[in-house]
Scaffold this motif. Structure first.
Motif, PDB file in Angstrom:
ATOM      1  N   ALA A 133      48.677  39.780  -6.646  1.00 36.14           N
ATOM      2  CA  ALA A 133      48.635  38.714  -6.367  1.00 36.14           C
ATOM      3  C   ALA A 133      47.490  39.017  -5.114  1.00 36.14           C
ATOM      4  O   ALA A 133      46.798  37.969  -5.204  1.00 36.14           O
ATOM      5  N   TRP A 134      47.844  39.616  -4.056  1.00 33.01           N
ATOM      6  CA  TRP A 134      46.540  39.754  -3.129  1.00 33.01           C
ATOM      7  C   TRP A 134      45.448  40.541  -4.134  1.00 33.01           C
ATOM      8  O   TRP A 134      44.032  39.541  -3.476  1.00 33.01           O
ATOM      9  N   LEU A 135      45.307  40.829  -4.926  1.00 35.17           N
ATOM     10  CA  LEU A 135      44.333  41.855  -5.431  1.00 35.17           C
ATOM     11  C   LEU A 135      43.176  40.791  -5.992  1.00 35.17           C
ATOM     12  O   LEU A 135      41.882  40.919  -5.576  1.00 35.17           O
ATOM     13  N   GLU A 136      44.094  39.842  -6.783  1.00 39.38           N
ATOM     14  CA  GLU A 136      43.155  38.392  -6.977  1.00 39.38           C
ATOM     15  C   GLU A 136      42.430  38.395  -6.349  1.00 39.38           C
ATOM     16  O   GLU A 136      41.677  37.197  -6.548  1.00 39.38           O
ATOM     17  N   ARG A 137      43.214  38.032  -5.202  1.00 39.44           N
ATOM     18  CA  ARG A 137      43.374  36.152  -4.329  1.00 39.44           C
ATOM     19  C   ARG A 137      41.982  37.132  -3.626  1.00 39.44           C
ATOM     20  O   ARG A 137      40.853  36.439  -3.086  1.00 39.44           O
ATOM     21  N   LEU A 138      41.668  38.074  -3.298  1.00 41.94           N
ATOM     22  CA  LEU A 138      40.653  39.215  -2.250  1.00 41.94           C
ATOM     23  C   LEU A 138      39.327  39.143  -3.022  1.00 41.94           C
ATOM     24  O   LEU A 138      38.028  38.871  -2.706  1.00 41.94           O
ATOM     25  N   ALA A 139      40.171  39.104  -4.457  1.00 42.52           N
ATOM     26  CA  ALA A 139      38.287  39.592  -5.228  1.00 42.52           C
ATOM     27  C   ALA A 139      37.878  38.112  -5.427  1.00 42.52           C
ATOM     28  O   ALA A 139      37.047  38.697  -5.623  1.00 42.52           O
ATOM     29  N   GLY A 140      38.587  37.344  -5.981  1.00 40.10           N
ATOM     30  CA  GLY A 140      37.964  36.421  -6.066  1.00 40.10           C
ATOM     31  C   GLY A 140      37.722  35.170  -4.817  1.00 40.10           C
ATOM     32  O   GLY A 140      36.963  34.486  -5.215  1.00 40.10           O
ATOM     33  N   ALA A 141      38.146  35.883  -4.179  1.00 40.41           N
ATOM     34  CA  ALA A 141      38.263  34.553  -3.051  1.00 40.41           C
ATOM     35  C   ALA A 141      35.922  34.681  -2.571  1.00 40.41           C
ATOM     36  O   ALA A 141      35.809  33.948  -1.662  1.00 40.41           O
ATOM     37  N   GLY A 142      35.488  35.649  -3.154  1.00 40.70           N
ATOM     38  CA  GLY A 142      34.628  36.070  -2.230  1.00 40.70           C
ATOM     39  C   GLY A 142      34.157  36.462  -0.978  1.00 40.70           C
ATOM     40  O   GLY A 142      35.160  36.851   0.019  1.00 40.70           O
ATOM     41  N   GLY A 143      32.368  36.867  -0.993  1.00 37.48           N
ATOM     42  CA  GLY A 143      31.999  36.606   0.626  1.00 37.48           C
ATOM     43  C   GLY A 143      33.141  37.781   1.744  1.00 37.48           C
ATOM     44  O   GLY A 143      32.863  39.325   0.405  1.00 37.48           O
ATOM     45  N   GLU A 144      33.100  37.812   2.839  1.00 36.58           N
ATOM     46  CA  GLU A 144      33.740  38.994   3.458  1.00 36.58           C
ATOM     47  C   GLU A 144      34.814  39.791   2.582  1.00 36.58           C
ATOM     48  O   GLU A 144      35.443  40.710   2.682  1.00 36.58           O
ATOM     49  N   SER A 145      36.021  38.608   2.569  1.00 36.77           N
ATOM     50  CA  SER A 145      37.665  39.510   1.140  1.00 36.77           C
ATOM     51  C   SER A 145      36.543  40.271   0.658  1.00 36.77           C
ATOM     52  O   SER A 145      37.763  41.466   0.282  1.00 36.77           O
ATOM     53  N   ARG A 146      36.085  39.720  -0.660  1.00 40.69           N
ATOM     54  CA  ARG A 146      35.298  40.710  -1.759  1.00 40.69           C
ATOM     55  C   ARG A 146      34.702  41.953  -1.422  1.00 40.69           C
ATOM     56  O   ARG A 146      34.896  42.735  -1.495  1.00 40.69           O
ATOM     57  N   ASP A 147      33.804  41.925  -0.184  1.00 41.42           N
ATOM     58  CA  ASP A 147      33.731  43.391   0.199  1.00 41.42           C
ATOM     59  C   ASP A 147      33.836  43.799   0.845  1.00 41.42           C
ATOM     60  O   ASP A 147      33.811  45.248   1.095  1.00 41.42           O
ATOM     61  N   ARG A 148      35.448  43.473   1.619  1.00 42.40           N
ATOM     62  CA  ARG A 148      36.278  44.676   2.503  1.00 42.40           C
ATOM     63  C   ARG A 148      36.529  45.606   0.669  1.00 42.40           C
ATOM     64  O   ARG A 148      37.000  46.303   1.135  1.00 42.40           O
ATOM     65  N   LEU A 149      36.608  44.325   0.422  1.00 45.44           N
ATOM     66  CA  LEU A 149      37.933  44.892  -1.250  1.00 45.44           C
ATOM     67  C   LEU A 149      36.689  45.945  -1.829  1.00 45.44           C
ATOM     68  O   LEU A 149      37.747  47.351  -1.985  1.00 45.44           O
ATOM     69  N   GLU A 150      35.560  45.771  -1.772  1.00 49.17           N
ATOM     70  CA  GLU A 150      34.963  46.826  -2.260  1.00 49.17           C
ATOM     71  C   GLU A 150      34.646  48.006  -2.009  1.00 49.17           C
ATOM     72  O   GLU A 150      34.990  48.939  -2.300  1.00 49.17           O
ATOM     73  N   THR A 151      35.034  47.576  -0.268  1.00 47.97           N
ATOM     74  CA  THR A 151      34.448  49.284   0.440  1.00 47.97           C
ATOM     75  C   THR A 151      35.482  49.831   0.413  1.00 47.97           C
ATOM     76  O   THR A 151      36.484  50.908   0.047  1.00 47.97           O
ATOM     77  N   ALA A 152      36.897  48.763   0.629  1.00 51.07           N
ATOM     78  CA  ALA A 152      38.184  50.081   0.352  1.00 51.07           C
ATOM     79  C   ALA A 152      38.052  50.582  -0.576  1.00 51.07           C
ATOM     80  O   ALA A 152      39.014  52.139  -1.311  1.00 51.07           O
ATOM     81  N   LEU A 153      37.858  50.496  -2.101  1.00 50.81           N
ATOM     82  CA  LEU A 153      38.693  50.672  -3.586  1.00 50.81           C
ATOM     83  C   LEU A 153      37.379  51.628  -3.231  1.00 50.81           C
ATOM     84  O   LEU A 153      37.860  52.857  -3.576  1.00 50.81           O
ATOM     85  N   ARG A 154      36.035  51.591  -2.949  1.00 48.88           N
ATOM     86  CA  ARG A 154      34.868  52.751  -3.093  1.00 48.88           C
ATOM     87  C   ARG A 154      35.686  54.165  -1.997  1.00 48.88           C
ATOM     88  O   ARG A 154      35.216  55.131  -2.366  1.00 48.88           O
ATOM     89  N   SER A 155      36.254  53.628  -1.128  1.00 45.49           N
ATOM     90  CA  SER A 155      36.330  54.700   0.141  1.00 45.49           C
ATOM     91  C   SER A 155      37.723  55.237  -1.217  1.00 45.49           C
ATOM     92  O   SER A 155      37.237  56.699  -0.494  1.00 45.49           O
ATOM     93  N   LEU A 156      38.418  55.073  -1.571  1.00 44.90           N
ATOM     94  CA  LEU A 156      39.848  55.819  -1.888  1.00 44.90           C
ATOM     95  C   LEU A 156      39.543  55.941  -3.286  1.00 44.90           C
ATOM     96  O   LEU A 156      40.341  57.151  -3.673  1.00 44.90           O
ATOM     97  N   ALA A 157      38.200  55.782  -4.063  1.00 41.64           N
ATOM     98  CA  ALA A 157      38.271  56.101  -5.163  1.00 41.64           C
ATOM     99  C   ALA A 157      38.538  57.846  -5.797  1.00 41.64           C
ATOM    100  O   ALA A 157      39.095  58.192  -6.478  1.00 41.64           O
ATOM    101  N   PRO A 158      37.590  58.965  -4.622  1.00 38.94           N
ATOM    102  CA  PRO A 158      37.531  59.932  -4.977  1.00 38.94           C
ATOM    103  C   PRO A 158      39.025  60.024  -4.723  1.00 38.94           C
ATOM    104  O   PRO A 158      39.561  61.574  -5.546  1.00 38.94           O
ATOM    105  N   ASP A 159      40.087  59.739  -3.764  1.00 42.64           N
ATOM    106  CA  ASP A 159      42.272  60.025  -4.299  1.00 42.64           C
ATOM    107  C   ASP A 159      42.818  59.598  -4.828  1.00 42.64           C
ATOM    108  O   ASP A 159      43.728  60.020  -4.481  1.00 42.64           O
ATOM    109  N   ALA A 160      42.090  58.498  -5.613  1.00 38.00           N
ATOM    110  CA  ALA A 160      42.910  57.252  -6.078  1.00 38.00           C
ATOM    111  C   ALA A 160      43.846  57.823  -7.173  1.00 38.00           C
ATOM    112  O   ALA A 160      45.388  57.576  -7.286  1.00 38.00           O
ATOM    113  N   ALA A 161      43.386  59.379  -7.657  1.00 38.77           N
ATOM    114  CA  ALA A 161      44.645  59.301  -9.114  1.00 38.77           C
ATOM    115  C   ALA A 161      45.113  60.979  -8.372  1.00 38.77           C
ATOM    116  O   ALA A 161      45.605  61.512  -8.656  1.00 38.77           O
TER     117      ALA A 161
END
Lengths: 105, 254
Positions: B145-173
């Motif tokens: 529910a939160w992933l969808e909301r942060l992604a769909g909210a646009g603006g700062e919320s989405r920017d922060r989510l993208e930044t977080a996912l990018r920094s986690l990507a190398p360790d995600a698996a």
């Protein structure tokens, strides 16, 4: 778009067959998160078997004093002075029916 | 423990990795208590964190039964380098978007892992996993529910989510880092499939979701062999926090 928090009323049932009782309210931006928060506030300790979550603005609110607290004497609408208990007990005995449990809601 | 435990050291390594995962994410998420975005979310995140610690306690309990060690000692009395949680969980609490991104990647991976354990041959673990799965269902609902909301909210919320996912990507698996003697667990029927196969299942689950939300996906390539080692400064700090009360009076009875 900034979602606005609004109040949702939460009703909870403690055990199967018991009435739904008002538990309290949560603030949430939509129905899905309202359900999550209701679960956390009124169900996370296994204290409920069912929740009802209602947007407060969907509740029909009646507080009109003309409807609820009319000014004339209403005592003739109250059952004071008319004792049912003995009649019910007698009727139950006559029909052989046991005393019913509390009604489920 | 009534059922004989198959594949001793391999099973211990599996239990330790799972318990440490739950213990570390629970400890990390509990840092939101008192400072989450809204009161209701504060209660929710604190409750989720408590659930994870509860899962860790149950898993440490199984490990304690196998090793003869005390569950609290397993949780609190090891040096930081001996913890075997996935490196994904070494990324500290961060902002709300980081916590949601980390929880999303972890909860989806944990779900795949639990699915591969619930029918396992060692009943104490299979039975526990059956219960864990029922609680984790709500955890996934909450984080999705939160992933969808942060992604769909646009603006700062989405920017922060993208930044977080990018920094986690190398360790995600890294939840799917192959375990020592893992083939023994598969042979003994404790674990349905080896970690690389589970990682494939997980990618099939999360990649379409992230793609649909136009969010950064986990880095390609299998989990590194050292994905449960080399915990960095953020974890050392968290370890200092979660061991501080016990360290204040060693040997005390709580």
């Amino acid at each position: 778009m900034t979602p606005t928090l609004e109040p949702w009323e939460v009703f909870r049932q403690e055990r199967e067959g018991e009435p739904m009782r008002h538990g309290g309210s949560v603030m949430a931006p939509d129905a899905e998160l309202a359900a999550h928060y209701a679960r956390e506030m009124f169900g996370r300790r296994q204290e409920s078997v069912r929740l009802w979550v209602v947007r407060r603005s969907d509740v029909i609110d009646i507080d009109d004093a003309d409807l609820l607290q009319p000014p004339l004497d209403r005592s003739f609408k109250k059952p004071g002075g008319y004792v049912m208990r003995d009649k019910l007990a007698a009727a139950r005995e006559a029909s052989g029916q046991p005393k019913p449990k509390a009604r489920s809601g | 423990m009534t059922a004989a435990a198959p594949a001793g050291p391999a099973l211990e390594a599996l239990l330790c990795s799972m318990a440490d995962d739950e213990f570390v994410i629970g400890s990390s998420d509990s840092e939101w208590t008192g400072i989450a975005p809204v009161l209701e979310e504060d209660v929710a995140m604190s409750s989720l964190a408590q659930d994870e610690i509860g899962h860790a306690a149950a898993l440490y309990g199984l490990l304690a039964g196998l090793t003869g060690r005390d569950a609290d000692a397993l949780a609190y009395d090891r040096p930081p380098d001996d913890y075997r949680h996935a490196r994904l969980l070494d990324h500290g609490r961060g902002d709300w978007a980081m916590t949601i991104a980390r929880r999303y990647l972890y909860e989806t991976a944990d779900a795949v892992r639990l699915d591969a354990l619930v029918g396992g041959s060692w009943s104490p673990l299979a039975d526990l996993v059956g219960k864990l799965r029922r609680e984790e269902r709500y955890h996934r609902m909450h984080v999705e529910a939160w992933l969808e909301r942060l992604a769909g909210a646009g603006g700062e919320s989405r920017d922060r989510l993208e930044t977080a996912l990018r920094s986690l990507a190398p360790d995600a698996a890294t939840v799917f880092t192959p375990l020592p003697d893992e083939p023994e667990l598969v042979r003994a029927g404790v674990l349905e499939a080896p970690m690389p196969a589970l990682e494939g299942r997980w990618r099939e689950t999360v990649e379409p979701v992230l793609r649909a939300l136009d969010l950064p996906a986990p880095a390609p390539g299998a989990a590194p062999p050292d994905g449960r080692e080399g915990h960095g400064e953020a974890f050392r700090w968290l370890w200092g926090e979660f061991t501080s009360v016990r360290a204040a009076d060693p040997g005390a009875t709580w």
